[in-house]
Design a protein around this motif. Structure first.
Motif, short mmCIF file in Angstrom:
data_model
loop_
_atom_site.label_atom_id
_atom_site.label_comp_id
_atom_site.label_asym_id
_atom_site.label_seq_id
_atom_site.Cartn_x
_atom_site.Cartn_y
_atom_site.Cartn_z
N THR A 1 7.75 52.84 48.95
CA THR A 1 6.92 53.06 47.77
C THR A 1 5.57 52.39 47.93
O THR A 1 5.39 51.49 48.76
CB THR A 1 7.58 52.50 46.49
OG1 THR A 1 7.80 51.10 46.64
CG2 THR A 1 8.90 53.20 46.21
N THR B 1 7.61 61.52 44.98
CA THR B 1 7.65 61.40 43.52
C THR B 1 6.54 60.46 43.07
O THR B 1 6.37 59.37 43.63
CB THR B 1 9.01 60.85 43.05
OG1 THR B 1 10.05 61.72 43.48
CG2 THR B 1 9.05 60.74 41.53
N LEU C 1 9.69 64.62 53.63
CA LEU C 1 9.68 63.61 52.58
C LEU C 1 9.71 64.25 51.20
O LEU C 1 8.94 65.18 50.93
CB LEU C 1 8.43 62.74 52.69
CG LEU C 1 8.28 61.89 53.96
CD1 LEU C 1 6.83 61.49 54.14
CD2 LEU C 1 9.17 60.67 53.90
N THR D 1 7.45 65.35 40.84
CA THR D 1 8.18 65.40 42.11
C THR D 1 7.78 66.66 42.86
O THR D 1 7.65 67.74 42.26
CB THR D 1 9.70 65.38 41.88
OG1 THR D 1 10.04 64.19 41.17
CG2 THR D 1 10.45 65.39 43.21
N GLU E 1 6.68 57.26 45.49
CA GLU E 1 7.92 57.07 46.23
C GLU E 1 8.04 58.17 47.29
O GLU E 1 7.87 59.36 46.99
CB GLU E 1 9.13 57.12 45.30
CG GLU E 1 10.45 56.86 46.03
CD GLU E 1 11.64 56.81 45.09
OE1 GLU E 1 12.74 56.51 45.55
OE2 GLU E 1 11.45 57.08 43.88
N PHE E 2 8.35 57.74 48.52
CA PHE E 2 8.50 58.66 49.64
C PHE E 2 9.91 58.52 50.19
O PHE E 2 10.25 57.50 50.80
CB PHE E 2 7.46 58.35 50.73
CG PHE E 2 6.05 58.27 50.21
CD1 PHE E 2 5.29 59.41 50.06
CD2 PHE E 2 5.49 57.04 49.85
CE1 PHE E 2 3.99 59.34 49.57
CE2 PHE E 2 4.20 56.96 49.36
CZ PHE E 2 3.45 58.11 49.22
N ALA E 3 10.76 59.54 49.95
CA ALA E 3 12.17 59.50 50.36
C ALA E 3 12.33 60.35 51.61
O ALA E 3 12.04 61.56 51.60
CB ALA E 3 13.07 60.01 49.24
N ASN E 4 12.81 59.72 52.68
CA ASN E 4 13.02 60.41 53.96
C ASN E 4 14.35 61.14 53.92
O ASN E 4 15.41 60.53 53.89
CB ASN E 4 12.99 59.38 55.10
CG ASN E 4 13.08 60.02 56.47
OD1 ASN E 4 13.32 61.22 56.60
ND2 ASN E 4 12.89 59.22 57.50
N THR E 5 14.30 62.47 53.93
CA THR E 5 15.52 63.29 53.86
C THR E 5 16.02 63.72 55.22
O THR E 5 17.00 64.46 55.31
CB THR E 5 15.25 64.54 53.00
OG1 THR E 5 14.21 65.32 53.62
CG2 THR E 5 14.83 64.16 51.59
N GLN F 1 16.06 56.60 54.13
CA GLN F 1 15.58 55.53 53.26
C GLN F 1 14.28 55.93 52.56
O GLN F 1 13.79 57.05 52.75
CB GLN F 1 15.40 54.23 54.06
CG GLN F 1 16.68 53.71 54.68
CD GLN F 1 16.49 52.37 55.37
OE1 GLN F 1 15.66 51.57 54.99
NE2 GLN F 1 17.29 52.13 56.40
N SER F 2 13.75 55.02 51.75
CA SER F 2 12.54 55.31 50.98
C SER F 2 11.53 54.19 51.14
O SER F 2 11.87 53.06 51.50
CB SER F 2 12.87 55.47 49.49
OG SER F 2 13.75 56.56 49.27
N VAL G 1 9.05 55.28 57.43
CA VAL G 1 10.24 55.26 56.59
C VAL G 1 11.45 55.59 57.45
O VAL G 1 11.51 56.68 58.03
CB VAL G 1 10.13 56.26 55.42
CG1 VAL G 1 11.36 56.17 54.52
CG2 VAL G 1 8.87 56.00 54.61
#
Length: 615
Positions: free
Chosen positions: A171, A58, A55, A47, A75-79, A168-169, A164
Motif C-alpha cells: 500500500t 484499490t 495487480l 477498484t 492498495e496493490f494486490a498481487n494475484t 501479497q499486497s 510485491v
C-alpha cells in the motif's frame, strides 16, 4: 473527485488544481467502473475492474473535514504466482503555472526527497491569489523515498518503485491539501502547514493490515529496519543450500568453503573470525582495495584487513579451488536459523558502514532542543538518522517517546561483543537498534499514559505540571488544569497564525465540553522520566491524557454523590445519578471501587447502570 480518484477543479474560487492525483501503473491509467462507499460511510472506494499487470488496484479516499484535506490509500494486490516489480506514478496538472517545487523542509526540489523530508509543495503564483498545493508523500525516515519529475511549470509527477511478492499486497498512504505558503516560507511555517496532513495523523485509524504493508512509511513502522540489519541478500546474492562463490560477474560457483582460523584488523581493533558465525564475505576483488568486508549472522558488519590465504573452495562436483584474491562469498543458510528471529544483541552502525554488537548497559546521554536527557540503554528501541546532512538523529524509546536528539559533548563508552570496551563519538554513530525493537508496539498504537506530540513527528511521554493553561477565548480568558484536558490539538482555520492572530487550540475536556482559543502561556512545564523542561507552546501540536485524573475536591464530591445513591429520598438518588453521569469517565474509577464495596442493592444497581453506559 472523479470516478478514477483524480481531482478536477470545480468552481470559481482560486485554485491551482487542474487535474491532480491521477494514478498510473507503468503506461496504464487506473480506471474504476463503479465507485462505492465503505460501510461506515467514511471512505470512497474504487477498484480496478480487472488486474493491471497482474495487480488488483484499490483506491480508498477519505475526506478529512477538520484538516481540509484528502487522504488516499492505494492498495496493490498481487494475484499472480510470481513477484511483481512495477512503477507507480501520481500525475498532477495545474491550470496556473507553478512557481516551483519545494520539499516540506523548504529545499528546492529537482529529483527526489532526502531523508527526513516527507512532503512536496507546488508553489502558486502570488499574482493568482491561489493557495499552494501540499502533498504528503512519505514518512520522515522512510527507506524508499519517491522520485519527483517536473515536466514544466504546469505538471509534475511523483514516482514510487514497488515490489510485491506473489499473493501479497503493498500500500501507499498519501494526502493532498492547499495552504497559503510562498517561496520565502520558513521551515517552521511549512511544518505548520503540513501538520494537519502529517503521516502520524494520516495513519491514525487505518487498519493494521494496510499500515503493515505500506511501502512509504517510516522504516520503524516495519520493525525499525530489521530487514536491513538482517538482510535476505548480501551484495545482491541470496544464501542458498550450498555456499555461493562469485569469481567475477557473471561467474558463479556452488560448493563448500573451508578456511583456516583468521583475525580481522579493523578500526575497532583485532577480532578472531569464527567462520561458522560469518554470513558473507567480500574481498579485495570486490572492494578494489586491500580491505575486506565480513557480514556476520548476528547483524554485525566489519571492515578491515583479513588474511584469506587458507581459504579453499570445493565445488559440488568435487574439484578444489584456491582463491588468493576473493571477490564475494555467501555462505549457505543454516538450518537452525529461525525466520524473523529478533536480534540477540544491540547493534550500532557508524557512518563508514561498519556494524558492531554491544551490551545495553549504562545510559545514553544526549541533548534535545529543550535540555539534556540521560536515557538507560535498556529503554532504547532504536536511534535513526534524522537527516544525512546533520548530526544527531531520532531516538525511539520503549514508552513511545520519539525525539530528535543531538550529540552530547561527552564520548560514549560501550562494551562491544567482539572488541571489548570502546569509545565512540556520537558523530560517528549513524544509527543503532536493540532487541526491544522486535517487541515494539504496533505503529498506530498510542502510549497508555499522558503524552505530547511535537512538530517534526516527535512525541514525549510526560505530564504537564504547569498549574494551568490559560485559554484566551472570544468571551475572555479561561484557566484549565492540565489534568482536566482529555485531548488538545490545533484548531484548523483557513488563515495562518500571525502575531495579531496566534495559533488557536481546541481542548476536549474529560468532564465534557470543548474550549477553543489561543494559549496565553509562552511555555509549559513538563516532567517525564529523567527530565523536567520548559516546553515552548510554539513547538506543541497535541496534548493527550488517556486516563482521567481528578483533583482532591472532585474526588470528595464524587464520594458524596456515590453515597447519595443510597439516600432514602428518590429525588436525591436520581440527582446524584445524573451528576455522576455528567462526570463521565472521570467517575469511572471511583464507581468501580464503590461497586466492590457496596452492600446496598439500590447503590449497586445504579453503579452497574452507570458503568454500563460508560462502556
Amino acid at each position: 473527485i472523479e470516478q478514477n480518484g483524480g481531482l478536477q477543479r470545480n468552481g470559481s474560487l482560486p485554485s491551482m488544481i487542474g487535474n491532480g492525483m491521477m494514478l498510473q501503473l507503468g503506461n496504464q491509467q487506473f480506471y474504476s467502473q463503479q465507485p462505492m462507499i465503505s460501510p461506515d460511510g467514511r471512505d470512497l472506494v474504487m477498484t480496478s475492474p480487472q488486474p493491471m499487470n497482474g495487480l488488483i488496484v484499490t483506491r480508498r479516499i477519505t475526506v478529512l473535514e477538520r484538516e481540509g484535506a484528502l487522504r488516499y490509500v492505494e492498495e496493490f494486490a498481487n494475484t499472480t504466482g510470481r513477484d511483481l516489480t512495477f512503477a507507480v506514478e501520481f500525475r498532477h496538472s495545474f491550470n496556473n503555472q507553478s512557481k516551483g517545487l519545494l520539499s516540506d523542509a523548504g529545499r528546492p526540489l529537482k529529483d527526489a526527497l532526502q531523508s527526513g523530508e516527507s512532503g512536496v509543495v507546488a508553489l502558486a503564483s502570488p499574482e493568482e491569489k491561489a493557495p499552494s498545493v501540499l502533498l504528503t508523500v512519505c514518512a520522515p525516515g522512510a527507506q524508499a523515498l519517491p522520485r519527483i519529475s517536473a515536466r514544466n511549470g504546469y505538471q509534475f509527477s511523483i514516482f514510487y518503485n514497488l515490489t510485491v511478492p506473489a499473493g501479497q499486497s503493498a500500500t501507499l498512504v498519501h494526502a493532498i491539501s492547499q495552504a497559503k505558503v510562498g517561496p520565502g516560507s520558513k521551515p517552521e511555517e511549512l511544518a505548520k502547514a503540513f501538520q494537519p496532513i502529517a503521516m502520524n495523523r494520516l495513519t491514525k485509524g487505518l487498519p493494521k493490515n494496510l499500515i503493515k504493508v505500506a511501502a512509504n512509511l517510516w522504516s520503524q513502522g516495519r520493525g525499525y529496519g530489521l530487514e536491513d540489519w538482517f538482510p535476505a541478500k548480501y551484495w545482491g546474492i541470496a544464501p542458498e543450500s550450498s555456499d555461493v562463490l562469485i569469481l567475477d560477474d557473471p561467474s558463479r560457483l556452488k560448493g563448500r568453503a573451508s578456511v583456516a582460523p583468521a583475525t580481522l584488523t579493523s578500526a575497532f581493533g583485532k577480532a578472531n573470525v569464527v567462520w561458522d558465525n560469518v554470513a558473507a564475505f567480500a574481498g579485495p576483488g570486490f572492494t578494489q582495495t586491500e580491505q575486506s568486508w565480513l557480514w556476520l549472522r548476528d547483524g554485525q558488519r566489519w571492515k578491515g584487513t583479513l588474511d584469506t590465504r587458507g581459504l579453499k573452495f570445493v565445488l559440488t562436483a568435487g574439484a578444489e579451488l584456491e582463491l588468493p584474491r576473493l571477490n564475494r562469498l555467501v555462505l549457505r543458510r543454516p538450518v537452525k536459523d529461525a525466520p524473523d528471529e529478533p536480534p540477540a544483541h544491540a547493534l550500532l552502525e557508524t557512518w563508514s558502514g561498519e556494524r558492531v554488537a554491544f551490551e545495553t548497559a549504562g545510559d545514553l546521554n544526549v541533548d534535545t532542543p529543550w535540555g539534556k536527557l540521560a536515557v538507560p540503554w535498556t529503554d532504547v528501541l532504536a536511534l535513526s538518522p534524522a537527516d544525512p546532512d546533520s548530526l544527531g538523529g531520532l531516538l525511539d524509546l520503549l514508552d513511545g517517546t520519539r525525539l530528535r536528539v543531538l550529540p552530547a559533548p561527552d564520548r560514549i563508552t560501550l562494551k562491544t561483543k567482539s572488541f571489548g570496551a570502546r569509545e565512540f563519538d556520537f558523530a560517528q554513530l549513524r544509527r543503532a537498534i536493540t532487541p526491544l525493537a522486535a517487541k515494539a508496539p504496533p505503529d498506530d498504537s498510542e502510549p497508555a499514559s499522558s503524552f505530547i506530540d511535537l512538530a517534526g513527528e516527535q512525541r514525549l511521554v510526560c505530564r504537564v505540571t504547569s498549574a494551568a493553561l490559560r485559554f484566551l477565548t472570544r468571551s475572555g480568558p479561561v484557566d484549565l488544569a492540565p489534568a482536566t484536558i482529555r485531548e488538545m490539538h490545533e484548531f484548523s482555520e483557513d488563515e495562518p497564525a500571525t502575531a495579531a492572530a496566534p495559533r488557536r487550540f481546541q481542548a476536549d475536556l474529560w468532564g465534557g465540553g470543548t474550549i477553543v482559543g489561543s494559549v496565553e502561556n509562552s511555555a509549559l512545564k513538563i516532567e517525564g522520566r529523567g527530565f523536567a523542561w520548559d516546553l515552548p507552546v510554539q513547538h506543541l501540536t497535541r496534548i493527550v491524557n488517556p486516563v482521567p485524573v481528578a483533583d482532591t475536591a472532585l474526588m470528595r464530591r464524587m464520594g458524596e454523590l456515590i453515597q447519595a445513591l443510597g439516600d432514602p429520598q428518590w429525588k436525591t438518588r436520581e440527582r446524584a445519578t445524573i451528576d455522576l453521569r455528567e462526570l463521565g469517565t472521570l467517575a469511572k474509577t471511583s464507581l468501580q471501587e464503590a461497586l466492590k464495596q457496596s452492600t446496598d442493592a439500590e447503590v449497586t444497581r445504579r453503579i452497574e447502570m452507570l458503568l454500563a453506559e460508560l462502556e
